[in-house]
Design a protein around this motif. Structure first.
Motif, PDB file in Angstrom:
ATOM      1  N   LYS A   1     -19.056  42.888  14.919  1.00 17.60           N
ATOM      2  CA  LYS A   1     -20.252  42.386  15.581  1.00 17.60           C
ATOM      3  C   LYS A   1     -21.082  41.545  14.624  1.00 17.60           C
TER       4      LYS A   1
ATOM      5  N   THR B   1     -24.981  40.154  14.423  1.00 17.08           N
ATOM      6  CA  THR B   1     -26.283  40.415  15.036  1.00 17.08           C
ATOM      7  C   THR B   1     -27.361  39.568  14.367  1.00 17.08           C
TER       8      THR B   1
ATOM      9  N   GLN C   1     -32.437  41.911  19.753  1.00 17.59           N
ATOM     10  CA  GLN C   1     -31.294  41.863  18.849  1.00 17.59           C
ATOM     11  C   GLN C   1     -30.173  41.161  19.612  1.00 17.59           C
TER      12      GLN C   1
ATOM     13  N   VAL D   1     -26.479  40.039  19.932  1.00 13.56           N
ATOM     14  CA  VAL D   1     -25.233  40.564  19.389  1.00 13.56           C
ATOM     15  C   VAL D   1     -24.066  39.747  19.938  1.00 13.56           C
TER      16      VAL D   1
END
Length: 112
Positions: A31, A33, A90, A92
């Motif tokens: 991921k 972010t 956030q 992502v």
């Protein structure tokens, strides 16, 4: 961008849509972010990606649709972040599949 599950993920200069680099993930669970404020007037996120990329607002997967534009290995997608307009979230970029995928050229744009 922050990167979690770094094994076989990062930035590459071998595949890019615009400029000289793009981000890639080659393993499930990787991921990227970044904390962003979704612009109130331009809440539609556009991005170019290969297969397998999922865009999220925190832990919420956003529905991405193809824009109809494609160039080589790249396809352009868009996701509506209107529910988060004016809010800090956030952002992502997630690779839930065990496939290599790339993403590049993210931008918030106005609704059509």
């Amino acid at each position: 961008w922050d990167l979690t599950f770094v094994n076989w993920s990062g930035v590459t200069n071998t595949q890019s849509h615009g400029g000289s680099n793009s981000a890639y993930t080659r393993q499930s669970g990787s991921k990227f972010t970044q904390t962003v404020t979704v612009p109130a007037e331009t809440p539609i996120l556009t991005y170019w990606a290969g297969s397998g990329t999922v865009v999220q607002a925190g832990n919420t997967a956003m529905t991405s649709v193809k824009t109809g534009r494609a160039e080589g290995i790249w396809t352009q997608y868009k996701a509506d972040f209107s529910a988060y307009a004016g809010k800090t979230i956030q952002l992502v970029i997630n690779n839930p599949a065990v496939v290599s995928t790339y993403f590049d050229d993210l931008a918030f744009v106005a609704k059509e």
